[in-house]
Design a protein around this motif. Structure first.
Motif, PDB file in Angstrom:
ATOM      1  N   GLU A   6       0.836  -1.204   0.000  1.00 52.46           N
ATOM      2  CA  GLU A   6       0.000   0.000   0.000  1.00 52.46           C
ATOM      3  C   GLU A   6       0.870   1.255   0.000  1.00 52.46           C
ATOM      4  OE1 GLU A   6      -3.352   0.703  -0.029  1.00 52.46           O
ATOM      5  OE2 GLU A   6      -3.647  -1.401  -0.548  1.00 52.46           O
ATOM      6  N   LYS A   7       1.968   1.208   0.752  1.00 49.16           N
ATOM      7  CA  LYS A   7       2.877   2.349   0.850  1.00 49.16           C
ATOM      8  C   LYS A   7       3.478   2.680  -0.513  1.00 49.16           C
ATOM      9  CE  LYS A   7       6.386   3.937   4.063  1.00 49.16           C
ATOM     10  NZ  LYS A   7       7.286   3.541   5.137  1.00 49.16           N
ATOM     11  N   SER A   8       3.863   1.661  -1.259  1.00 50.58           N
ATOM     12  CA  SER A   8       4.462   1.911  -2.571  1.00 50.58           C
ATOM     13  C   SER A   8       3.415   2.432  -3.556  1.00 50.58           C
ATOM     14  CB  SER A   8       5.135   0.653  -3.115  1.00 50.58           C
ATOM     15  OG  SER A   8       4.200  -0.380  -3.303  1.00 50.58           O
ATOM     16  N   GLN A   9       2.196   1.928  -3.451  1.00 52.18           N
ATOM     17  CA  GLN A   9       1.126   2.430  -4.318  1.00 52.18           C
ATOM     18  C   GLN A   9       0.849   3.896  -4.035  1.00 52.18           C
ATOM     19  OE1 GLN A   9      -2.389  -0.053  -4.230  1.00 52.18           O
ATOM     20  NE2 GLN A   9      -1.137  -1.889  -4.150  1.00 52.18           N
ATOM     21  N   GLU A  10       0.882   4.274  -2.766  1.00 52.80           N
ATOM     22  CA  GLU A  10       0.652   5.661  -2.379  1.00 52.80           C
ATOM     23  C   GLU A  10       1.763   6.567  -2.913  1.00 52.80           C
ATOM     24  OE1 GLU A  10      -1.205   8.919  -1.001  1.00 52.80           O
ATOM     25  OE2 GLU A  10      -2.033   6.892  -0.999  1.00 52.80           O
ATOM     26  N   ALA A  38       7.621   9.063 -13.873  1.00 48.63           N
ATOM     27  CA  ALA A  38       6.974   9.384 -12.600  1.00 48.63           C
ATOM     28  C   ALA A  38       6.752   8.120 -11.772  1.00 48.63           C
ATOM     29  CB  ALA A  38       5.655  10.102 -12.845  1.00 48.63           C
ATOM     30  N   VAL A  39       6.341   7.049 -12.419  1.00 51.21           N
ATOM     31  CA  VAL A  39       6.140   5.772 -11.727  1.00 51.21           C
ATOM     32  C   VAL A  39       7.471   5.275 -11.171  1.00 51.21           C
ATOM     33  CG1 VAL A  39       5.554   3.335 -12.043  1.00 51.21           C
ATOM     34  CG2 VAL A  39       4.100   5.105 -13.026  1.00 51.21           C
ATOM     35  N   ILE A  41      10.073   7.012 -10.321  1.00 48.74           N
ATOM     36  CA  ILE A  41      10.467   7.852  -9.187  1.00 48.74           C
ATOM     37  C   ILE A  41       9.680   7.462  -7.943  1.00 48.74           C
ATOM     38  CG2 ILE A  41      10.384  10.214  -8.274  1.00 48.74           C
ATOM     39  CD1 ILE A  41      11.055  11.153 -11.164  1.00 48.74           C
ATOM     40  N   GLY A  42       8.383   7.226  -8.097  1.00 44.41           N
ATOM     41  CA  GLY A  42       7.546   6.815  -6.974  1.00 44.41           C
ATOM     42  C   GLY A  42       8.000   5.500  -6.373  1.00 44.41           C
ATOM     43  N   LEU A  43       8.331   4.524  -7.220  1.00 41.70           N
ATOM     44  CA  LEU A  43       8.797   3.223  -6.731  1.00 41.70           C
ATOM     45  C   LEU A  43      10.155   3.346  -6.058  1.00 41.70           C
ATOM     46  CD1 LEU A  43       7.753   0.849  -9.636  1.00 41.70           C
ATOM     47  CD2 LEU A  43       6.702   1.064  -7.389  1.00 41.70           C
ATOM     48  N   SER A  44      11.006   4.198  -6.603  1.00 35.05           N
ATOM     49  CA  SER A  44      12.322   4.408  -6.024  1.00 35.05           C
ATOM     50  C   SER A  44      12.207   5.009  -4.616  1.00 35.05           C
ATOM     51  CB  SER A  44      13.146   5.317  -6.923  1.00 35.05           C
ATOM     52  OG  SER A  44      14.402   5.568  -6.364  1.00 35.05           O
ATOM     53  N   GLU A  45      11.326   5.996  -4.475  1.00 37.51           N
ATOM     54  CA  GLU A  45      11.115   6.618  -3.163  1.00 37.51           C
ATOM     55  C   GLU A  45      10.554   5.602  -2.165  1.00 37.51           C
ATOM     56  OE1 GLU A  45       8.594   9.971  -3.826  1.00 37.51           O
ATOM     57  OE2 GLU A  45      10.201  11.163  -4.736  1.00 37.51           O
ATOM     58  N   ALA A  46       9.634   4.755  -2.623  1.00 38.85           N
ATOM     59  CA  ALA A  46       9.064   3.722  -1.757  1.00 38.85           C
ATOM     60  C   ALA A  46      10.133   2.730  -1.336  1.00 38.85           C
ATOM     61  CB  ALA A  46       7.934   3.004  -2.479  1.00 38.85           C
ATOM     62  N   ALA A  51       9.505   0.062   1.730  1.00 40.53           N
ATOM     63  CA  ALA A  51       8.243  -0.551   1.338  1.00 40.53           C
ATOM     64  C   ALA A  51       8.511  -1.799   0.498  1.00 40.53           C
ATOM     65  CB  ALA A  51       7.401   0.440   0.540  1.00 40.53           C
ATOM     66  N   LYS A  52       7.514  -2.678   0.426  1.00 41.46           N
ATOM     67  CA  LYS A  52       7.643  -3.901  -0.356  1.00 41.46           C
ATOM     68  C   LYS A  52       7.463  -3.563  -1.830  1.00 41.46           C
ATOM     69  CE  LYS A  52       5.742  -8.495  -0.991  1.00 41.46           C
ATOM     70  NZ  LYS A  52       4.589  -9.362  -0.759  1.00 41.46           N
ATOM     71  N   VAL A  53       8.577  -3.575  -2.552  1.00 38.67           N
ATOM     72  CA  VAL A  53       8.591  -3.253  -3.979  1.00 38.67           C
ATOM     73  C   VAL A  53       9.484  -4.265  -4.666  1.00 38.67           C
ATOM     74  CG1 VAL A  53       9.109  -1.467  -5.682  1.00 38.67           C
ATOM     75  CG2 VAL A  53       8.431  -0.805  -3.386  1.00 38.67           C
ATOM     76  N   PRO A  54       9.064  -4.820  -5.806  1.00 42.07           N
ATOM     77  CA  PRO A  54       9.933  -5.769  -6.525  1.00 42.07           C
ATOM     78  C   PRO A  54      11.253  -5.117  -6.934  1.00 42.07           C
ATOM     79  CG  PRO A  54       7.704  -5.849  -7.375  1.00 42.07           C
ATOM     80  CD  PRO A  54       7.770  -4.676  -6.427  1.00 42.07           C
TER      81      PRO A  54
END
Length: 58
Positions: A6-10, A38-39, A41-46, A51-54
């Motif tokens: 959820e954190k990474s989606q946010e 943009a996506v 960058i968002g995943l990188s910040e997560a 956060a759980k990100v592949p």
């Protein structure tokens, strides 16, 4: 399909919102206009926040 927390989606949602407002900047300071960037960058910040990100693709 990869599972995103959820954190990474946010974070991705926030990055997309900033891009649409014209406030999102890349690492070099230039304005981001590409939604894929943009996506990323968002995943990188997560990822930085733990956060759980592949893993990144090479």
């Amino acid at each position: 399909m990869a599972k995103y927390s959820e954190k990474s989606q946010e974070k991705v949602h926030e990055a997309m919102h900033e891009m649409k407002e014209g406030k999102l900047k890349s690492g070099t300071g230039k304005k981001v206009t590409n939604p894929k960037q943009a996506v990323a960058i968002g995943l990188s910040e997560a990822r930085e926040e733990g956060a759980k990100v592949p893993k990144k693709k090479k």
